[in-house]
Design a protein around this motif. Structure first.
Motif, PDB file in Angstrom:
ATOM      1  N   LEU B 110      78.604  69.997  71.392  1.00  0.00           N
ATOM      2  CA  LEU B 110      78.739  71.353  70.834  1.00  0.00           C
ATOM      3  C   LEU B 110      78.425  72.397  71.902  1.00  0.00           C
ATOM      4  O   LEU B 110      79.060  73.445  71.973  1.00  0.00           O
ATOM      5  CB  LEU B 110      77.790  71.523  69.644  1.00  0.00           C
ATOM      6  N   THR B 114      81.874  74.343  72.747  1.00  0.00           N
ATOM      7  CA  THR B 114      81.969  75.500  71.842  1.00  0.00           C
ATOM      8  C   THR B 114      81.056  76.632  72.314  1.00  0.00           C
ATOM      9  O   THR B 114      80.206  76.435  73.177  1.00  0.00           O
ATOM     10  CB  THR B 114      81.543  75.140  70.395  1.00  0.00           C
ATOM     11  N   LYS B 115      81.273  77.791  71.707  1.00  0.00           N
ATOM     12  CA  LYS B 115      80.397  78.922  71.989  1.00  0.00           C
ATOM     13  C   LYS B 115      79.616  79.299  70.737  1.00  0.00           C
ATOM     14  O   LYS B 115      79.306  80.465  70.507  1.00  0.00           O
ATOM     15  CB  LYS B 115      81.237  80.108  72.455  1.00  0.00           C
ATOM     16  N   LEU B 116      79.327  78.302  69.916  1.00  0.00           N
ATOM     17  CA  LEU B 116      78.591  78.575  68.680  1.00  0.00           C
ATOM     18  C   LEU B 116      77.172  79.038  69.002  1.00  0.00           C
ATOM     19  O   LEU B 116      76.557  78.544  69.958  1.00  0.00           O
ATOM     20  CB  LEU B 116      78.515  77.311  67.828  1.00  0.00           C
ATOM     21  N   ILE B 124      74.771  72.139  62.413  1.00  0.00           N
ATOM     22  CA  ILE B 124      75.746  71.046  62.543  1.00  0.00           C
ATOM     23  C   ILE B 124      75.057  69.763  63.014  1.00  0.00           C
ATOM     24  O   ILE B 124      75.334  68.683  62.504  1.00  0.00           O
ATOM     25  CB  ILE B 124      76.910  71.470  63.470  1.00  0.00           C
ATOM     26  N   ALA B 160      80.331  65.045  66.129  1.00  0.00           N
ATOM     27  CA  ALA B 160      79.812  66.417  66.208  1.00  0.00           C
ATOM     28  C   ALA B 160      80.929  67.456  66.180  1.00  0.00           C
ATOM     29  O   ALA B 160      80.800  68.511  65.568  1.00  0.00           O
ATOM     30  CB  ALA B 160      78.961  66.593  67.462  1.00  0.00           C
ATOM     31  N   LEU B 161      82.041  67.155  66.822  1.00  0.00           N
ATOM     32  CA  LEU B 161      83.133  68.130  66.909  1.00  0.00           C
ATOM     33  C   LEU B 161      84.214  67.881  65.840  1.00  0.00           C
ATOM     34  O   LEU B 161      85.336  68.357  65.970  1.00  0.00           O
ATOM     35  CB  LEU B 161      83.770  68.096  68.296  1.00  0.00           C
TER      36      LEU B 161
END
Lengths: 101, 269
Positions: B110, B114-116, B124, B160-161
Protein backbone atom coordinates in the motif's frame (compact mmCIF):
# COMPACT_ATOMS: atom_id res chain seq x y z
CA UNK A 1 -7.77 8.11 -13.89
CA UNK A 2 -10.95 6.66 -12.48
CA UNK A 3 -13.94 8.87 -11.83
CA UNK A 4 -15.58 9.18 -8.44
CA UNK A 5 -17.17 11.83 -6.26
CA UNK A 6 -18.82 12.56 -2.95
CA UNK A 7 -21.46 15.29 -2.97
CA UNK A 8 -24.26 16.62 -0.87
CA UNK A 9 -27.60 16.00 -2.60
CA UNK A 10 -30.89 16.87 -0.90
CA UNK A 11 -29.28 16.86 2.50
CA UNK A 12 -27.64 13.47 1.99
CA UNK A 13 -24.07 12.55 1.19
CA UNK A 14 -23.84 10.63 -2.08
CA UNK A 15 -20.82 8.52 -2.88
CA UNK A 16 -20.52 7.61 -6.54
CA UNK A 17 -18.26 6.22 -9.23
CA UNK A 18 -15.23 3.97 -9.01
CA UNK A 19 -13.58 3.92 -5.61
CA UNK A 20 -10.03 2.66 -5.73
CA UNK A 21 -6.48 3.56 -4.77
CA UNK A 22 -6.37 6.49 -7.16
CA UNK A 23 -9.70 8.10 -6.23
CA UNK A 24 -9.59 7.27 -2.49
CA UNK A 25 -7.40 10.09 -1.15
CA UNK A 26 -9.46 12.91 -2.72
CA UNK A 27 -12.75 11.31 -1.62
CA UNK A 28 -11.39 11.03 1.91
CA UNK A 29 -10.65 14.76 2.05
CA UNK A 30 -13.83 15.94 0.40
CA UNK A 31 -16.04 13.66 2.52
CA UNK A 32 -14.35 14.81 5.70
CA UNK A 33 -14.94 18.43 4.72
CA UNK A 34 -18.63 17.82 3.96
CA UNK A 35 -19.21 16.01 7.25
CA UNK A 36 -17.52 18.78 9.20
CA UNK A 37 -19.54 21.46 7.44
CA UNK A 38 -22.91 19.67 7.58
CA UNK A 39 -25.61 21.45 9.55
CA UNK A 40 -27.52 18.28 10.35
CA UNK A 41 -26.45 16.04 13.21
CA UNK A 42 -27.91 12.92 11.61
CA UNK A 43 -26.13 12.21 8.37
CA UNK A 44 -27.01 9.70 5.68
CA UNK A 45 -24.38 8.37 3.28
CA UNK A 46 -25.95 6.95 0.15
CA UNK A 47 -23.79 4.42 -1.72
CA UNK A 48 -26.23 3.44 -4.44
CA UNK A 49 -24.23 5.20 -7.16
CA UNK A 50 -20.96 3.40 -6.41
CA UNK A 51 -20.05 1.55 -9.59
CA UNK A 52 -17.08 -0.35 -8.30
CA UNK A 53 -15.15 -0.36 -5.06
CA UNK A 54 -12.05 -2.01 -3.67
CA UNK A 55 -11.23 -2.18 0.04
CA UNK A 56 -10.57 1.54 -0.21
CA UNK A 57 -14.34 2.10 -0.23
CA UNK A 58 -14.71 0.33 3.10
CA UNK A 59 -11.87 2.35 4.55
CA UNK A 60 -13.68 5.50 3.39
CA UNK A 61 -16.83 4.46 5.25
CA UNK A 62 -14.76 3.89 8.40
CA UNK A 63 -13.05 7.25 8.00
CA UNK A 64 -16.41 9.02 7.60
CA UNK A 65 -17.75 7.20 10.67
CA UNK A 66 -14.76 8.47 12.65
CA UNK A 67 -15.31 12.00 11.31
CA UNK A 68 -18.99 11.98 12.29
CA UNK A 69 -18.15 10.65 15.74
CA UNK A 70 -15.51 13.32 16.22
CA UNK A 71 -18.00 16.06 15.41
CA UNK A 72 -20.77 14.62 17.56
CA UNK A 73 -22.88 13.57 14.58
CA UNK A 74 -24.47 10.27 13.71
CA UNK A 75 -23.98 8.60 10.34
CA UNK A 76 -25.95 5.85 8.66
CA UNK A 77 -24.97 4.10 5.45
CA UNK A 78 -27.57 3.37 2.83
CA UNK A 79 -27.62 1.05 -0.19
CA UNK A 80 -24.24 -0.57 0.26
CA UNK A 81 -23.52 -2.34 -3.06
CA UNK A 82 -23.10 -6.11 -3.05
CA UNK A 83 -19.40 -5.86 -3.90
CA UNK A 84 -18.69 -3.65 -0.89
CA UNK A 85 -20.83 -5.87 1.30
CA UNK A 86 -18.76 -8.90 0.27
CA UNK A 87 -15.49 -7.18 1.14
CA UNK A 88 -17.05 -6.13 4.45
CA UNK A 89 -18.05 -9.71 5.14
CA UNK A 90 -14.63 -11.18 4.41
CA UNK A 91 -13.00 -8.62 6.70
CA UNK A 92 -15.80 -9.03 9.27
CA UNK A 93 -16.79 -5.36 9.14
CA UNK A 94 -20.50 -5.90 8.58
CA UNK A 95 -21.41 -5.75 12.27
CA UNK A 96 -19.47 -2.52 12.69
CA UNK A 97 -21.15 -0.62 9.86
CA UNK A 98 -24.30 1.41 10.62
CA UNK A 99 -26.22 0.00 7.66
CA UNK A 100 -29.74 1.06 6.84
CA UNK A 101 -31.36 -0.27 3.69
CA UNK B 1 -6.95 -10.48 -29.47
CA UNK B 2 -7.91 -12.98 -26.83
CA UNK B 3 -10.28 -12.85 -25.35
CA UNK B 4 -12.69 -14.74 -24.09
CA UNK B 5 -13.79 -12.89 -21.04
CA UNK B 6 -14.53 -16.21 -19.35
CA UNK B 7 -10.78 -16.65 -18.92
CA UNK B 8 -8.67 -14.37 -16.73
CA UNK B 9 -5.45 -15.87 -18.06
CA UNK B 10 -4.74 -17.61 -21.36
CA UNK B 11 -1.46 -19.10 -22.51
CA UNK B 12 -1.35 -19.83 -26.22
CA UNK B 13 1.46 -21.82 -27.75
CA UNK B 14 3.89 -20.81 -25.03
CA UNK B 15 7.45 -22.13 -25.10
CA UNK B 16 10.11 -21.37 -22.56
CA UNK B 17 13.69 -22.59 -22.33
CA UNK B 18 16.44 -22.59 -19.74
CA UNK B 19 19.51 -22.71 -21.89
CA UNK B 20 18.76 -25.47 -24.36
CA UNK B 21 16.44 -27.36 -22.01
CA UNK B 22 12.79 -26.77 -22.76
CA UNK B 23 10.64 -26.12 -19.70
CA UNK B 24 7.48 -25.60 -21.78
CA UNK B 25 6.92 -26.49 -25.37
CA UNK B 26 3.92 -25.06 -27.17
CA UNK B 27 1.71 -25.09 -24.09
CA UNK B 28 -1.92 -23.94 -24.01
CA UNK B 29 -3.50 -23.22 -20.64
CA UNK B 30 -6.71 -21.37 -19.88
CA UNK B 31 -7.55 -20.17 -16.38
CA UNK B 32 -11.27 -19.61 -15.87
CA UNK B 33 -12.23 -16.30 -14.29
CA UNK B 34 -13.43 -16.39 -10.71
CA UNK B 35 -12.53 -20.03 -10.17
CA UNK B 36 -9.79 -21.90 -8.35
CA UNK B 37 -7.52 -23.59 -10.88
CA UNK B 38 -4.86 -26.02 -9.69
CA UNK B 39 -1.64 -26.49 -11.65
CA UNK B 40 -0.15 -29.77 -10.58
CA UNK B 41 2.84 -31.82 -11.51
CA UNK B 42 5.94 -33.37 -10.09
CA UNK B 43 8.61 -31.16 -8.49
CA UNK B 44 10.80 -29.51 -11.07
CA UNK B 45 8.23 -29.61 -13.85
CA UNK B 46 8.14 -25.84 -14.23
CA UNK B 47 5.15 -24.89 -12.11
CA UNK B 48 6.86 -21.92 -10.51
CA UNK B 49 8.18 -20.87 -13.92
CA UNK B 50 4.59 -20.86 -15.11
CA UNK B 51 3.60 -18.42 -12.34
CA UNK B 52 6.53 -16.20 -13.27
CA UNK B 53 5.43 -16.17 -16.87
CA UNK B 54 1.90 -15.17 -15.86
CA UNK B 55 3.33 -12.60 -13.45
CA UNK B 56 5.44 -11.18 -16.30
CA UNK B 57 8.68 -11.75 -14.44
CA UNK B 58 9.75 -14.01 -17.28
CA UNK B 59 9.15 -13.67 -21.01
CA UNK B 60 8.27 -16.68 -23.12
CA UNK B 61 10.49 -17.58 -26.07
CA UNK B 62 7.32 -18.04 -28.11
CA UNK B 63 3.63 -17.67 -27.64
CA UNK B 64 1.07 -15.35 -26.12
CA UNK B 65 0.18 -14.81 -22.48
CA UNK B 66 -3.11 -12.99 -22.10
CA UNK B 67 -3.99 -11.58 -18.71
CA UNK B 68 -7.29 -9.76 -18.42
CA UNK B 69 -7.38 -9.21 -22.16
CA UNK B 70 -3.78 -7.99 -22.62
CA UNK B 71 -0.93 -9.92 -24.18
CA UNK B 72 1.95 -9.54 -21.71
CA UNK B 73 4.94 -10.01 -24.04
CA UNK B 74 3.78 -7.00 -26.07
CA UNK B 75 3.46 -4.59 -23.13
CA UNK B 76 5.89 -1.89 -22.08
CA UNK B 77 7.66 -1.95 -18.74
CA UNK B 78 5.27 0.70 -17.43
CA UNK B 79 2.21 -1.26 -18.54
CA UNK B 80 3.59 -4.40 -16.93
CA UNK B 81 4.08 -2.54 -13.65
CA UNK B 82 0.38 -1.62 -13.73
CA UNK B 83 -0.65 -5.15 -14.70
CA UNK B 84 1.23 -6.59 -11.74
CA UNK B 85 -0.95 -4.57 -9.37
CA UNK B 86 -3.86 -6.72 -10.52
CA UNK B 87 -2.03 -9.85 -9.45
CA UNK B 88 -1.14 -11.03 -5.97
CA UNK B 89 1.34 -13.78 -5.30
CA UNK B 90 1.72 -15.91 -2.22
CA UNK B 91 5.28 -17.13 -2.48
CA UNK B 92 6.32 -20.55 -1.33
CA UNK B 93 8.60 -19.12 1.32
CA UNK B 94 6.11 -16.48 2.46
CA UNK B 95 8.88 -14.00 1.76
CA UNK B 96 8.04 -11.66 4.62
CA UNK B 97 10.44 -8.82 5.35
CA UNK B 98 12.19 -10.08 8.46
CA UNK B 99 13.02 -6.62 9.80
CA UNK B 100 9.44 -5.32 9.52
CA UNK B 101 6.63 -6.23 11.91
CA UNK B 102 3.40 -7.84 10.73
CA UNK B 103 1.64 -4.49 10.29
CA UNK B 104 4.41 -3.04 8.13
CA UNK B 105 4.69 -6.20 6.05
CA UNK B 106 1.03 -5.95 5.06
CA UNK B 107 1.22 -2.15 4.69
CA UNK B 108 4.23 -2.40 2.36
CA UNK B 109 2.43 -2.76 -1.01
CA UNK B 110 0.00 0.00 0.00
CA UNK B 111 2.89 2.34 0.74
CA UNK B 112 4.68 1.48 -2.51
CA UNK B 113 1.72 1.50 -4.89
CA UNK B 114 -0.75 4.03 -3.44
CA UNK B 115 -0.91 7.52 -2.02
CA UNK B 116 -3.49 6.65 0.62
CA UNK B 117 -3.27 8.59 3.88
CA UNK B 118 -1.98 6.73 6.92
CA UNK B 119 -5.41 6.27 8.52
CA UNK B 120 -6.71 4.48 5.41
CA UNK B 121 -3.62 2.31 5.18
CA UNK B 122 -4.24 1.33 8.79
CA UNK B 123 -7.90 0.47 8.07
CA UNK B 124 -6.98 -1.71 5.12
CA UNK B 125 -4.12 -3.48 6.92
CA UNK B 126 -6.42 -4.27 9.86
CA UNK B 127 -9.18 -5.47 7.49
CA UNK B 128 -6.81 -7.83 5.66
CA UNK B 129 -5.32 -9.18 8.88
CA UNK B 130 -8.79 -9.68 10.35
CA UNK B 131 -9.70 -11.70 7.24
CA UNK B 132 -6.81 -14.09 7.90
CA UNK B 133 -7.43 -14.11 11.65
CA UNK B 134 -4.25 -12.31 12.68
CA UNK B 135 -5.29 -8.76 13.51
CA UNK B 136 -4.03 -9.37 17.04
CA UNK B 137 -0.54 -10.07 15.74
CA UNK B 138 0.24 -6.67 14.21
CA UNK B 139 3.16 -5.93 16.48
CA UNK B 140 4.87 -9.30 16.14
CA UNK B 141 8.01 -9.78 14.08
CA UNK B 142 8.11 -12.57 11.47
CA UNK B 143 10.50 -14.68 13.56
CA UNK B 144 7.89 -14.72 16.34
CA UNK B 145 5.33 -16.37 14.05
CA UNK B 146 4.71 -20.05 13.36
CA UNK B 147 5.05 -21.27 9.78
CA UNK B 148 1.29 -21.25 9.32
CA UNK B 149 0.94 -17.72 10.69
CA UNK B 150 3.72 -16.49 8.41
CA UNK B 151 1.88 -17.80 5.41
CA UNK B 152 -1.35 -16.12 6.54
CA UNK B 153 0.43 -12.78 6.98
CA UNK B 154 1.89 -13.24 3.50
CA UNK B 155 -1.63 -13.91 2.24
CA UNK B 156 -2.91 -10.72 3.90
CA UNK B 157 -0.10 -8.87 2.13
CA UNK B 158 -0.89 -10.55 -1.19
CA UNK B 159 -4.50 -9.28 -1.01
CA UNK B 160 -3.62 -5.81 0.28
CA UNK B 161 -4.18 -4.22 -3.13
CA UNK B 162 -7.34 -6.24 -3.89
CA UNK B 163 -5.85 -8.21 -6.78
CA UNK B 164 -8.15 -9.74 -9.37
CA UNK B 165 -5.83 -12.69 -9.76
CA UNK B 166 -4.20 -14.44 -6.84
CA UNK B 167 -1.42 -16.95 -7.41
CA UNK B 168 -0.33 -19.42 -4.76
CA UNK B 169 3.08 -21.08 -5.13
CA UNK B 170 3.06 -24.36 -3.20
CA UNK B 171 0.92 -22.96 -0.40
CA UNK B 172 0.70 -26.21 1.54
CA UNK B 173 4.37 -27.11 1.71
CA UNK B 174 5.63 -27.55 5.26
CA UNK B 175 2.29 -26.77 6.90
CA UNK B 176 0.84 -28.81 9.74
CA UNK B 177 -2.66 -30.25 9.18
CA UNK B 178 -4.43 -27.44 11.05
CA UNK B 179 -2.56 -24.69 9.20
CA UNK B 180 -3.24 -26.55 5.96
CA UNK B 181 -6.98 -26.66 6.73
CA UNK B 182 -6.97 -22.95 7.55
CA UNK B 183 -5.26 -22.14 4.25
CA UNK B 184 -7.62 -24.29 2.20
CA UNK B 185 -10.58 -22.53 3.81
CA UNK B 186 -9.06 -19.07 3.25
CA UNK B 187 -8.22 -19.69 -0.41
CA UNK B 188 -11.77 -20.83 -1.04
CA UNK B 189 -13.31 -17.98 0.96
CA UNK B 190 -11.29 -15.27 -0.79
CA UNK B 191 -12.09 -16.80 -4.12
CA UNK B 192 -15.81 -17.17 -3.61
CA UNK B 193 -16.54 -14.03 -1.61
CA UNK B 194 -14.39 -11.61 -3.59
CA UNK B 195 -14.65 -13.18 -7.03
CA UNK B 196 -10.87 -13.51 -7.26
CA UNK B 197 -9.37 -15.80 -9.89
CA UNK B 198 -7.10 -18.18 -8.00
CA UNK B 199 -4.22 -20.19 -9.41
CA UNK B 200 -2.80 -22.77 -7.05
CA UNK B 201 0.48 -24.33 -8.07
CA UNK B 202 1.11 -27.40 -6.00
CA UNK B 203 2.20 -30.98 -5.85
CA UNK B 204 -0.02 -31.65 -2.83
CA UNK B 205 -2.67 -33.64 -4.54
CA UNK B 206 -5.33 -34.06 -1.85
CA UNK B 207 -5.43 -30.41 -0.78
CA UNK B 208 -5.32 -29.03 -4.29
CA UNK B 209 -7.93 -31.42 -5.60
CA UNK B 210 -10.13 -30.53 -2.64
CA UNK B 211 -10.27 -26.82 -3.45
CA UNK B 212 -9.73 -26.67 -7.20
CA UNK B 213 -12.63 -26.31 -9.61
CA UNK B 214 -10.34 -27.26 -12.46
CA UNK B 215 -6.93 -28.90 -12.66
CA UNK B 216 -4.04 -29.00 -15.07
CA UNK B 217 -1.34 -31.64 -14.78
CA UNK B 218 1.94 -30.51 -16.32
CA UNK B 219 5.13 -32.45 -16.94
CA UNK B 220 7.60 -33.20 -19.72
CA UNK B 221 7.32 -29.58 -20.95
CA UNK B 222 3.65 -30.01 -21.76
CA UNK B 223 0.14 -30.23 -20.40
CA UNK B 224 -0.41 -33.90 -19.65
CA UNK B 225 -4.04 -33.51 -18.81
CA UNK B 226 -6.78 -31.21 -17.64
CA UNK B 227 -10.24 -31.47 -16.20
CA UNK B 228 -12.19 -31.37 -12.98
CA UNK B 229 -10.56 -33.22 -10.08
CA UNK B 230 -13.03 -36.09 -10.57
CA UNK B 231 -12.29 -36.37 -14.27
CA UNK B 232 -8.56 -36.53 -13.66
CA UNK B 233 -8.89 -39.04 -10.82
CA UNK B 234 -10.69 -41.34 -13.23
CA UNK B 235 -8.41 -40.64 -16.20
CA UNK B 236 -7.23 -43.62 -18.17
CA UNK B 237 -4.08 -41.79 -19.26
CA UNK B 238 -1.28 -43.70 -17.50
CA UNK B 239 0.82 -40.57 -16.87
CA UNK B 240 -2.05 -38.81 -15.16
CA UNK B 241 -2.98 -41.93 -13.24
CA UNK B 242 0.55 -42.24 -11.99
CA UNK B 243 0.55 -38.67 -10.69
CA UNK B 244 -2.99 -38.59 -9.34
CA UNK B 245 -2.60 -41.91 -7.55
CA UNK B 246 0.90 -41.20 -6.34
CA UNK B 247 2.50 -44.29 -7.85
CA UNK B 248 6.28 -44.28 -7.55
CA UNK B 249 6.80 -46.00 -10.86
CA UNK B 250 4.99 -45.64 -14.14
CA UNK B 251 5.50 -43.71 -17.32
CA UNK B 252 7.57 -41.31 -15.21
CA UNK B 253 10.15 -43.82 -14.04
CA UNK B 254 11.28 -44.06 -10.44
CA UNK B 255 14.86 -44.36 -11.70
CA UNK B 256 16.61 -41.47 -13.33
CA UNK B 257 18.16 -42.80 -16.55
CA UNK B 258 21.37 -44.63 -15.67
CA UNK B 259 23.74 -47.14 -17.23
CA UNK B 260 23.32 -50.77 -16.34
CA UNK B 261 23.68 -51.37 -12.61
CA UNK B 262 25.68 -54.51 -13.29
CA UNK B 263 28.06 -52.65 -15.55
CA UNK B 264 28.32 -49.86 -13.03
CA UNK B 265 29.21 -52.18 -10.19
CA UNK B 266 30.89 -55.12 -11.82
CA UNK B 267 31.77 -54.11 -15.33
CA UNK B 268 35.17 -53.12 -16.45
CA UNK B 269 35.71 -49.41 -16.06
Amino acid sequence: MSDASIRQVDGELCLSGVIDYSTGPALREEGGRLIRAAQATELVLDCSAVEHSSSVGLSLLLAFMRDAQKHGKSLVIRALPVEMRQIAQVSRLIELLPLRD
Amino acid sequence: MSADNAYAVELKGVSFYRGTRSIFKNVDIRIPRGKVTGIMGPSGCGKTTLLRLIGAQLRPAEGEIWVNGRNLPTLSRRELFDMRKQMGVLFQSGALFTDLDVFENVAFPLRVHTKLPEEMIRDIVLMKLEAVGLRGAIELMPDELSGGMKRRVALARAIALDPQILMYDEPFVGQDPIAMGVLVRLIRLLNDALGITSIVVSHDLAETASIADYLYVVGDSQVLGQGTPDELMNSDNPRIRQFMQGLADGPVPFHYPAPSYRDDLLGAR
